[in-house]
Design a protein around this motif. Structure first.
Motif, PDB file in Angstrom:
ATOM      1  N   ASN A 182       5.938  24.305  61.372  1.00 31.49           N
ATOM      2  CA  ASN A 182       6.434  23.109  60.666  1.00 31.49           C
ATOM      3  C   ASN A 182       6.131  21.887  61.832  1.00 31.49           C
ATOM      4  N   ILE A 183       7.142  22.143  62.529  1.00 27.32           N
ATOM      5  CA  ILE A 183       7.198  21.007  63.622  1.00 27.32           C
ATOM      6  C   ILE A 183       5.970  20.621  64.275  1.00 27.32           C
ATOM      7  N   LEU A 184       5.320  21.498  64.991  1.00 22.19           N
ATOM      8  CA  LEU A 184       4.145  21.542  65.646  1.00 22.19           C
ATOM      9  C   LEU A 184       2.934  21.040  64.799  1.00 22.19           C
ATOM     10  N   GLU A 185       2.807  21.365  63.401  1.00 27.92           N
ATOM     11  CA  GLU A 185       1.835  20.767  62.751  1.00 27.92           C
ATOM     12  C   GLU A 185       2.067  19.276  62.587  1.00 27.92           C
ATOM     13  N   ASP A 186       3.360  18.979  62.276  1.00 33.58           N
ATOM     14  CA  ASP A 186       4.121  17.341  62.090  1.00 33.58           C
ATOM     15  C   ASP A 186       3.495  16.986  63.431  1.00 33.58           C
ATOM     16  N   PHE A 187       3.758  17.497  64.623  1.00 33.45           N
ATOM     17  CA  PHE A 187       3.976  16.768  65.769  1.00 33.45           C
ATOM     18  C   PHE A 187       2.193  16.264  66.092  1.00 33.45           C
ATOM     19  N   LEU A 188       1.359  17.424  65.641  1.00 36.12           N
ATOM     20  CA  LEU A 188      -0.131  17.199  65.979  1.00 36.12           C
ATOM     21  C   LEU A 188      -0.880  16.219  64.917  1.00 36.12           C
ATOM     22  N   MET A 236       5.025   7.821  61.083  1.00 37.99           N
ATOM     23  CA  MET A 236       4.377   7.902  62.278  1.00 37.99           C
ATOM     24  C   MET A 236       4.202   9.379  62.910  1.00 37.99           C
ATOM     25  N   LYS A 237       3.055   9.577  63.275  1.00 40.96           N
ATOM     26  CA  LYS A 237       2.846  10.903  63.786  1.00 40.96           C
ATOM     27  C   LYS A 237       3.365  11.214  65.292  1.00 40.96           C
ATOM     28  N   PHE A 238       3.302  10.259  66.000  1.00 41.27           N
ATOM     29  CA  PHE A 238       3.602  10.671  67.336  1.00 41.27           C
ATOM     30  C   PHE A 238       4.520   9.246  67.886  1.00 41.27           C
ATOM     31  N   SER A 239       5.528   9.650  68.628  1.00 41.25           N
ATOM     32  CA  SER A 239       6.338   8.611  69.237  1.00 41.25           C
ATOM     33  C   SER A 239       5.923   8.172  70.680  1.00 41.25           C
ATOM     34  N   ASN A 240       5.195   9.150  71.407  1.00 37.30           N
ATOM     35  CA  ASN A 240       4.838   9.103  72.695  1.00 37.30           C
ATOM     36  C   ASN A 240       3.249   9.480  72.948  1.00 37.30           C
ATOM     37  N   VAL A 241       2.841   9.028  73.881  1.00 34.23           N
ATOM     38  CA  VAL A 241       1.362   9.308  74.362  1.00 34.23           C
ATOM     39  C   VAL A 241       1.682  10.794  74.971  1.00 34.23           C
ATOM     40  N   VAL A 242       0.964  11.770  74.468  1.00 35.70           N
ATOM     41  CA  VAL A 242       0.999  13.094  75.180  1.00 35.70           C
ATOM     42  C   VAL A 242      -0.170  13.214  75.827  1.00 35.70           C
ATOM     43  N   PRO A 243      -0.045  13.853  77.063  1.00 36.26           N
ATOM     44  CA  PRO A 243      -1.147  14.245  77.929  1.00 36.26           C
ATOM     45  C   PRO A 243      -2.312  15.005  77.203  1.00 36.26           C
ATOM     46  N   ILE A 244      -3.574  14.568  77.408  1.00 36.04           N
ATOM     47  CA  ILE A 244      -4.626  15.296  76.789  1.00 36.04           C
ATOM     48  C   ILE A 244      -4.624  17.038  76.900  1.00 36.04           C
ATOM     49  N   PRO A 245      -4.485  17.273  78.314  1.00 35.32           N
ATOM     50  CA  PRO A 245      -4.487  18.880  78.295  1.00 35.32           C
ATOM     51  C   PRO A 245      -3.324  19.584  77.647  1.00 35.32           C
ATOM     52  N   VAL A 246      -2.291  18.847  77.162  1.00 40.62           N
ATOM     53  CA  VAL A 246      -1.233  19.373  76.372  1.00 40.62           C
ATOM     54  C   VAL A 246      -1.700  19.426  75.025  1.00 40.62           C
ATOM     55  N   TYR A 283      -1.973   6.654  66.749  1.00 40.85           N
ATOM     56  CA  TYR A 283      -0.630   6.291  66.257  1.00 40.85           C
ATOM     57  C   TYR A 283       0.214   5.700  67.311  1.00 40.85           C
ATOM     58  N   HIS A 284       0.022   6.058  68.647  1.00 44.58           N
ATOM     59  CA  HIS A 284       0.495   5.412  69.713  1.00 44.58           C
ATOM     60  C   HIS A 284       0.060   3.952  69.922  1.00 44.58           C
ATOM     61  N   MET A 285      -1.174   3.691  69.858  1.00 42.37           N
ATOM     62  CA  MET A 285      -1.780   2.231  70.260  1.00 42.37           C
ATOM     63  C   MET A 285      -1.130   1.584  69.001  1.00 42.37           C
ATOM     64  N   ASN A 286      -1.113   1.685  67.730  1.00 44.20           N
ATOM     65  CA  ASN A 286      -0.917   0.867  66.821  1.00 44.20           C
ATOM     66  C   ASN A 286       0.505   0.922  66.305  1.00 44.20           C
ATOM     67  N   ASN A 287       1.663   1.507  67.144  1.00 46.44           N
ATOM     68  CA  ASN A 287       2.962   1.410  66.740  1.00 46.44           C
ATOM     69  C   ASN A 287       3.752   0.936  68.088  1.00 46.44           C
ATOM     70  N   ASN A 288       3.312   0.398  68.989  1.00 46.51           N
ATOM     71  CA  ASN A 288       3.879   0.098  70.037  1.00 46.51           C
ATOM     72  C   ASN A 288       3.927  -1.516  70.497  1.00 46.51           C
TER      73      ASN A 288
END
Lengths: 212, 212
Positions: free
Chosen positions: A73-79, A1-11, B207-212
């Motif tokens: 590494n972390i940021l590329e994974d995160f995005l 899974m690429k993301f665990s949380n929704v991150v605000p779009i400006p971020v 990923y958020h929409m499909n994993n929650n």
């Protein structure tokens, strides 16, 4: 899974620029970067940088800052740029073909596996090794390959029909490259990227700045 | 002159979508459109549409709304899409070449007249009829043709140097296709359009929409 949380779009819009800056430092042989330095580059407040990075697991050390290799590494994974997702593209016209020819897109985690069109003269041909199929094969191929991302580069007046068709074929996220707006069910993701409409903003600033 | 006033960016971002919608109606043979109908298409409040259009000389008639042909002409003029500006592009890599190959850009008022690179194997070749020159000819050619718009599609770590060089050669507006941020004098316009960074937003939603 690429993301665990929704991150605000400006971020999410700032983070690729952080990444570009820190990768440049890495190429220059640097090992650490501070939030202050990233903030100066971005022309924003340092607290904004630390708040943004708190969405990730990136951690800094007092005084030295963030370790550059692990930051990248972390940021590329995160995005989501490290894990390749596959996409299908509908509309192998001028813009569609341009996208197929750009190899840069895969550096951001997306691989365009196949393209589709209704133009008989294009069907069966390849662009940059990617086959253009008859759009009537979209459902069969998308289901077989479990494709979840669809890219739309058709004329604006056809976008809604193509979006409806994609959703009906199981597509979960649509990347719309036209200025047309599309309506989709609430569980479908839409990302609008009308490249050339940015020209209206550029022209407006340019003509105002040089005529007053 | 394309614009007499600076228009807020959110307005300039909506207007190309108004245009796409009304052009679709025109193709369907319709003659009038109301602000309410545009608002429904955009999923915004009708007063927002009338406020936005008040920046232009578009006028509607009570009950029938806006006359479609004149709406399109005025809005295209207003956005600068009818008057062609020339631009030079630096960086004939994968993304740069993709832009050169896309003919859609001229529909939005920009013609890429020449491209520049430092790669000897590319210099002298053509993409879609557009010659790739040695970047050391940029100043001479830009001054001779009075080019005011520069497009940057080089690797992120080179963007600031290329931007400095363009400004030094008389470029007044820079269209930056990389996620790198650039610093320029206050009288220079910068428009950032990092296409692929939109993928971070799409991935996050998907990923958020499909994993929650």
């Amino acid at each position: 899974m690429k993301f665990s949380n929704v991150v605000p779009i400006p971020v999410l819009k700032r983070m690729p620029s952080y990444l570009a800056f820190v990768k440049t430092l890495q190429k220059q042989g640097e090992r650490y970067v501070s939030s202050t330095r990233i903030a100066e580059y971005m022309d924003i407040d340092p607290t904004q940088v630390t708040k943004d990075l708190a969405y990730t697991t990136i951690t800094g050390k007092t005084r030295v800052g963030y370790e550059i290799d692990s930051f990248i590494n972390i940021l590329e994974d995160f995005l989501g740029f490290n894990q390749i997702d596959s996409a299908y593209l509908i509309g192998a016209g001028s813009l569609g073909r341009a996208l197929l020819q750009d190899e840069g897109i895969s550096a951001y985690g997306l691989f365009i596996e196949a393209a589709f069109d209704i133009d008989e003269t294009k069907i069966g041909t390849k662009v940059n090794g990617i086959t253009i199929h008859n759009v009537n094969r979209f459902r069969e191929l998308a289901e077989a390959s479990n494709i979840r991302i669809g890219i739309i580069t058709v004329p604006a007046e056809d976008v809604q029909n193509v979006a409806n068709f994609m959703v009906d074929c199981g597509i979960k996220a649509i990347w719309n490259f036209t200025p047309a707006r599309i309506k989709v069910p609430g569980n479908i993701v839409v990302q609008n990227t009308a490249i050339y409409t940015n020209l209206a903003i550029l022209f407006n600033k340019l003509y105002h700045m040089n005529n007053n």
